[in-house]
Enzyme design. Structure first.
Site, PDB file in Angstrom:
ATOM      1  N   ASP A 143      45.802 -19.074 -21.465  1.00  0.00           N
ATOM      2  CA  ASP A 143      45.492 -20.478 -21.706  1.00  0.00           C
ATOM      3  C   ASP A 143      45.329 -21.128 -20.328  1.00  0.00           C
ATOM      4  O   ASP A 143      45.963 -20.695 -19.363  1.00  0.00           O
ATOM      5  CB  ASP A 143      46.646 -21.130 -22.477  1.00  0.00           C
ATOM      6  CG  ASP A 143      46.439 -22.625 -22.642  1.00  0.00           C
ATOM      7  OD1 ASP A 143      45.385 -23.015 -23.154  1.00  0.00           O
ATOM      8  OD2 ASP A 143      47.340 -23.383 -22.242  1.00  0.00           O
ATOM      9  N   LYS A 144      44.492 -22.151 -20.227  1.00  0.00           N
ATOM     10  CA  LYS A 144      44.253 -22.758 -18.912  1.00  0.00           C
ATOM     11  C   LYS A 144      45.312 -23.799 -18.545  1.00  0.00           C
ATOM     12  O   LYS A 144      46.104 -23.593 -17.622  1.00  0.00           O
ATOM     13  CB  LYS A 144      42.871 -23.413 -18.853  1.00  0.00           C
ATOM     14  CG  LYS A 144      42.624 -24.216 -17.573  1.00  0.00           C
ATOM     15  CD  LYS A 144      41.276 -24.913 -17.631  1.00  0.00           C
ATOM     16  CE  LYS A 144      41.155 -25.976 -16.548  1.00  0.00           C
ATOM     17  NZ  LYS A 144      41.930 -27.197 -16.865  1.00  0.00           N
ATOM     18  N   THR A 145      45.350 -24.886 -19.277  1.00  0.00           N
ATOM     19  CA  THR A 145      46.191 -26.017 -18.890  1.00  0.00           C
ATOM     20  C   THR A 145      47.669 -25.707 -19.061  1.00  0.00           C
ATOM     21  O   THR A 145      48.126 -25.368 -20.152  1.00  0.00           O
ATOM     22  CB  THR A 145      45.821 -27.263 -19.718  1.00  0.00           C
ATOM     23  OG1 THR A 145      44.417 -27.507 -19.583  1.00  0.00           O
ATOM     24  CG2 THR A 145      46.592 -28.479 -19.232  1.00  0.00           C
ATOM     25  N   THR A 204      39.994 -22.373 -22.814  1.00  0.00           N
ATOM     26  CA  THR A 204      40.208 -23.789 -22.516  1.00  0.00           C
ATOM     27  C   THR A 204      39.277 -24.665 -23.353  1.00  0.00           C
ATOM     28  O   THR A 204      38.192 -24.237 -23.747  1.00  0.00           O
ATOM     29  CB  THR A 204      39.990 -24.083 -21.016  1.00  0.00           C
ATOM     30  OG1 THR A 204      40.201 -25.474 -20.775  1.00  0.00           O
ATOM     31  CG2 THR A 204      38.586 -23.706 -20.568  1.00  0.00           C
ATOM     32  N   GLY A 205      39.704 -25.863 -23.589  1.00  0.00           N
ATOM     33  CA  GLY A 205      38.862 -26.849 -24.266  1.00  0.00           C
ATOM     34  C   GLY A 205      38.029 -27.641 -23.280  1.00  0.00           C
ATOM     35  O   GLY A 205      37.218 -28.485 -23.684  1.00  0.00           O
ATOM     36  N   LYS A 265      40.790 -20.865 -30.922  1.00  0.00           N
ATOM     37  CA  LYS A 265      41.307 -19.935 -29.919  1.00  0.00           C
ATOM     38  C   LYS A 265      41.563 -18.556 -30.521  1.00  0.00           C
ATOM     39  O   LYS A 265      41.333 -17.524 -29.890  1.00  0.00           O
ATOM     40  CB  LYS A 265      42.596 -20.485 -29.295  1.00  0.00           C
ATOM     41  CG  LYS A 265      42.368 -21.644 -28.343  1.00  0.00           C
ATOM     42  CD  LYS A 265      43.667 -22.076 -27.673  1.00  0.00           C
ATOM     43  CE  LYS A 265      43.420 -23.186 -26.662  1.00  0.00           C
ATOM     44  NZ  LYS A 265      44.667 -23.597 -25.972  1.00  0.00           N
ATOM     45  N   ASP A 304      51.792 -21.396 -23.624  1.00  0.00           N
ATOM     46  CA  ASP A 304      53.063 -22.114 -23.531  1.00  0.00           C
ATOM     47  C   ASP A 304      53.932 -21.972 -24.768  1.00  0.00           C
ATOM     48  O   ASP A 304      55.043 -22.476 -24.814  1.00  0.00           O
ATOM     49  CB  ASP A 304      52.832 -23.596 -23.215  1.00  0.00           C
ATOM     50  CG  ASP A 304      52.035 -24.316 -24.310  1.00  0.00           C
ATOM     51  OD1 ASP A 304      51.899 -23.757 -25.418  1.00  0.00           O
ATOM     52  OD2 ASP A 304      51.563 -25.426 -24.052  1.00  0.00           O
ATOM     53  N   ASP A 313      49.728 -22.844 -28.311  1.00  0.00           N
ATOM     54  CA  ASP A 313      49.022 -21.568 -28.391  1.00  0.00           C
ATOM     55  C   ASP A 313      49.625 -20.617 -29.419  1.00  0.00           C
ATOM     56  O   ASP A 313      49.321 -19.429 -29.424  1.00  0.00           O
ATOM     57  CB  ASP A 313      49.023 -20.892 -27.012  1.00  0.00           C
ATOM     58  CG  ASP A 313      48.420 -21.792 -25.943  1.00  0.00           C
ATOM     59  OD1 ASP A 313      47.289 -22.241 -26.138  1.00  0.00           O
ATOM     60  OD2 ASP A 313      49.097 -22.044 -24.939  1.00  0.00           O
TER      61      ASP A 313
END
Length: 691
Positions: free
Chosen positions: A381-383, A532-533, A560, A579, A583
């Site tokens: 996941d990005k953020t 990522t969104g 996702k 996190d 997710d």
């Protein structure tokens, strides 16, 4: 699970760990508390084997001296009336006193319908003793009293040394329980009262002095200090604590006094949750363990079958006498005890869960760790995972004719934004702090939601906002577009006295450890992807900076899972790193879910592995631990299997006709015990592993 509740283990097999009393599912023996007193826990079993070994040892030596075969070998002649009767009484004492632990264990195994090592040992010494009694009183012949005596002695010694070694592989739970101090300093009506930690309630205020352990999870109300959290999170550096920060029970307060308010008690505390995860991990079995268990059960049946066949062969088919046939039959049953096979995997998995916990890697299910070694694609996941989840300035630009330097531009913008709570505003303020730029308080501050803010700094009107706000104060659109930026992100413009002076490009900051972690995964032959969104240009920039193999951009939260499936459908074994909250579906869909940055909230249901720190390099450590664990399992299984392939035929007398080689019962016992100790010692080497 309440951290104050007892955890139970089997006195004969400390690999069995349960959270309630009862009987061992493996051998049927009554479980005892793991952190019980010396006479209750499994270390007392170790002491029992030691005690019985030394008490029977003089009698074993006496039995050997009185045996005709030993006398012939040593050229001795000690004979007297009633020598056989003396041997009977000595052998009987050794059989009943020395054999008690094995009879007790055999009873438990038979009760659980899971005949194993103890059943075979009890059977072997009972057959030998019964034959010897018959040879003494029913028909004249040579007894096996000295063989049975030495066999029991070797078994007692072997189990003592083995349990001593196994004790070194366990203890993660009891060591964690020891982290919680027995007492806490309760603040009540202005007084400090010492109370038991298990009496502390949520909302209580506690004083933690320098050098003391923090009794329980809470939040800092007053004081400033640094706290050593390495024993819980694996974080090697002390963590600074200020008012409002969370603290974890069992960690060490270092250099300042703290007043904390209790926020979690019992099963909600971090230590309790970690203990729960470790216990579940130790209860769970990888597939290779299930294979080893089946093999051990087959080996038990095989030992009895081959032992019986050996006796019949040497007594009837190739007659060598009843003593010879009985001796070899006993040797077969003894040497085939499946203890090494039974210990091969549990010792490794127990050490693995302990080693992982010490490094802030909590393994929820051993099947997940088994899959980890096969992972060839890791999706992040990005953020908040690859990035910090905080805005920072990625690029600064100034208009060509501006006389304002870049640092001054940042000072003026940060001064205005210091009165705002917006995440973008905080990114500009934090950038100024990072460069140690002092910012004055703005006058006439005014916020324009969705557009920006303005204020007076050094008698100048400073306006910080987006393109729309710049147009509203009279700046032409073509002038705004003329200010070119190279980086993708959110653009914030700065105007001084309604004249455009420059702009900042803000983006989610990439974590310092992200690129080294990605590079290390590539070195291990593992591909990487990001979910990522964010818009494609922003996502591609992060992907390029981190050298990711695949970037999935503009992905809605609900989609996702589909991206993970897409990789799985291509034949990849996929791990998902996130996190653990947003997710959850994709963590569950992946072959292995890794929840990162759990901190004190370690009970993440959707992941097989939980990482306490927000450090992506721990993902590399988890996969590395899986590979090292698997290597140890394979080594142990190879040894345990190879040992039986060699030892059983030798004990049955296969080498006797051609080479005259025999494996006596006592030597069979030595081999069996040695093989178990070797398996445990090999597992213990895993503790030296650097992750």
């Amino acid at each position: 699970m309440d951290m104050n509740n007892k955890i139970y283990t089997c006195p004969m097999d400390p690999d069995i760990i349960l959270d309630k009393p009862g009987n061992c599912p493996k051998c049927g023996m009554k479980l005892v508390p793991l952190a019980a007193s010396e006479h209750e826990d499994h270390s007392s079993m170790e002491q029992e084997f030691k005690k019985r070994f030394f008490i029977t040892l003089p009698f074993v030596i006496l039995a050997m001296i009185l045996s005709p075969n030993i006398q012939n070998w040593l050229s001795l002649s000690i004979d007297f009336a009633g020598r056989e009767i003396a041997l009977f009484f000595i052998g009987t004492f050794i059989f009943f006193y020395g054999g008690v632990p094995f009879f007790r264990g055999a009873k438990g195994e038979l009760f659980a319908k899971n005949a194993g090592m103890m059943t075979l040992v009890a059977l072997a010494i009972t057959v030998g003793y019964t034959f010897s009694v018959a040879a003494t009183f029913l028909f004249p012949g040579e007894s096996l009293f000295w063989e049975i005596s030495t066999l029991i002695s070797v078994f007692l010694l072997g189990h003592w040394l083995e349990m001593r070694a196994v004790r070194g592989t366990t203890g993660a739970l009891s060591e964690l329980a020891k982290l919680i101090p027995p007492q806490a300093h309760l603040l009540k009506e202005g007084k400090v009262i010492d109370v038991k930690t298990d009496e502390v309630k949520s909302g209580d205020k506690l004083l933690v002095k320098p050098g003391e352990k923090i009794p329980i999870d809470g939040q800092v109300l007053d004081g400033e200090s640094s706290v050593n959290e390495s024993m819980v999170t694996g974080e090697s550096r002390p963590v600074g604590k200020l008012k409002g920060d969370k603290v974890i029970g069992g960690t060490i307060n270092q250099d300042g006094s703290l007043t904390i308010q209790v926020t979690k008690t019992g099963s909600d505390t971090a230590i309790s949750q970690i203990m729960d995860l470790i216990r579940h991990a130790q209860e769970s079995k990888p597939k290779v363990q299930e294979l080893a268990d089946r093999a051990a059960n087959v080996l038990t049946i095989t030992a009895i079958t081959i032992g019986t066949g050996t006796f019949i062969y040497w007594l009837i088919i190739n007659p060598q006498g009843a003593v010879f046939a009985s001796t070899l039959a006993v040797a077969v049953v003894v040497v085939a005890c499946p203890h090494a096979l039974g210990l091969a995997i549990p010792t490794v998995t127990t050490i693995t869960s302990t080693l992982g916990a010490k490094n802030g890697i909590l393994i929820k299910d051993m099947k997940g760790l088994e899959i980890a070694r096969k992972i060839n694609y890791v999706v992040f996941d990005k953020t908040g995972t690859l990035t910090r989840g905080e805005f920072g300035i990625a690029e600064s630009v100034r208009v060509s004719d501006s006389v304002v330097e870049e640092e001054e531009l940042l000072r003026l913008a940060a001064a205005v934004e210091s009165s705002s709570q917006h995440s973008i505003a905080m990114g500009i303020v934090n950038e100024a702090k990072k460069h140690k730029i002092m910012t004055p308080s703005p006058k006439n501050f005014k916020s324009y939601p969705g557009k920006g803010a303005l204020g007076t700094v050094d008698n100048k009107e400073i306006i910080v906002g987006n393109g729309r706000m710049m147009e509203e104060i009279g700046i032409k659109k073509e002038d705004i577009n003329r200010l070119k930026t190279k980086k993708a992100g959110t653009i914030v413009y700065i105007a001084i006295d309604k004249k455009l002076s420059g702009a900042f490009v803000l983006s989610d900051l990439i974590r310092d450890e992200s690129r080294p972690a990605i590079d290390k995964l590539h070195e291990m032959g593992i591909k990487t992807a990001m979910l990522t969104g964010d818009k494609k240009e922003v996502a591609d920039e992060v992907g390029l900076a981190l050298n990711l193999d695949t970037v999935f951009a503009e992905v809605l939260p609900g989609n996702k899972v589909e991206k993970v499936k897409e990789l799985q459908n291509k034949g990849y074994i996929v791990a998902m790193v996130g996190d653990g909250v947003n997710d959850a579906p994709s963590l569950t869909q992946a072959h292995m879910g890794i929840a990162i940055g759990a901190g004190t909230d370690v009970a993440v249901e959707s992941a097989e592995i939980v990482l306490m720190k927000n450090n992506l390099q721990d993902v590399v450590k988890a996969i590395s631990l899986s590979r090292k664990t698997n290597f140890k399992m394979v080594q142990n299984l190879a040894w345990a299997t190879g040992y039986n392939v060699f030892a059983i035929p030798t004990a049955a007398g296969v080498l006797f006709p051609a080479f005259g080689i025999l494996l006596r019962p006592e030597w069979a016992a030595v081999l069996m015990s040695a093989s178990s100790i070797i398996v445990v010692a090999n597992a213990l080497l895993l503790r030296r592993t650097k992750l």
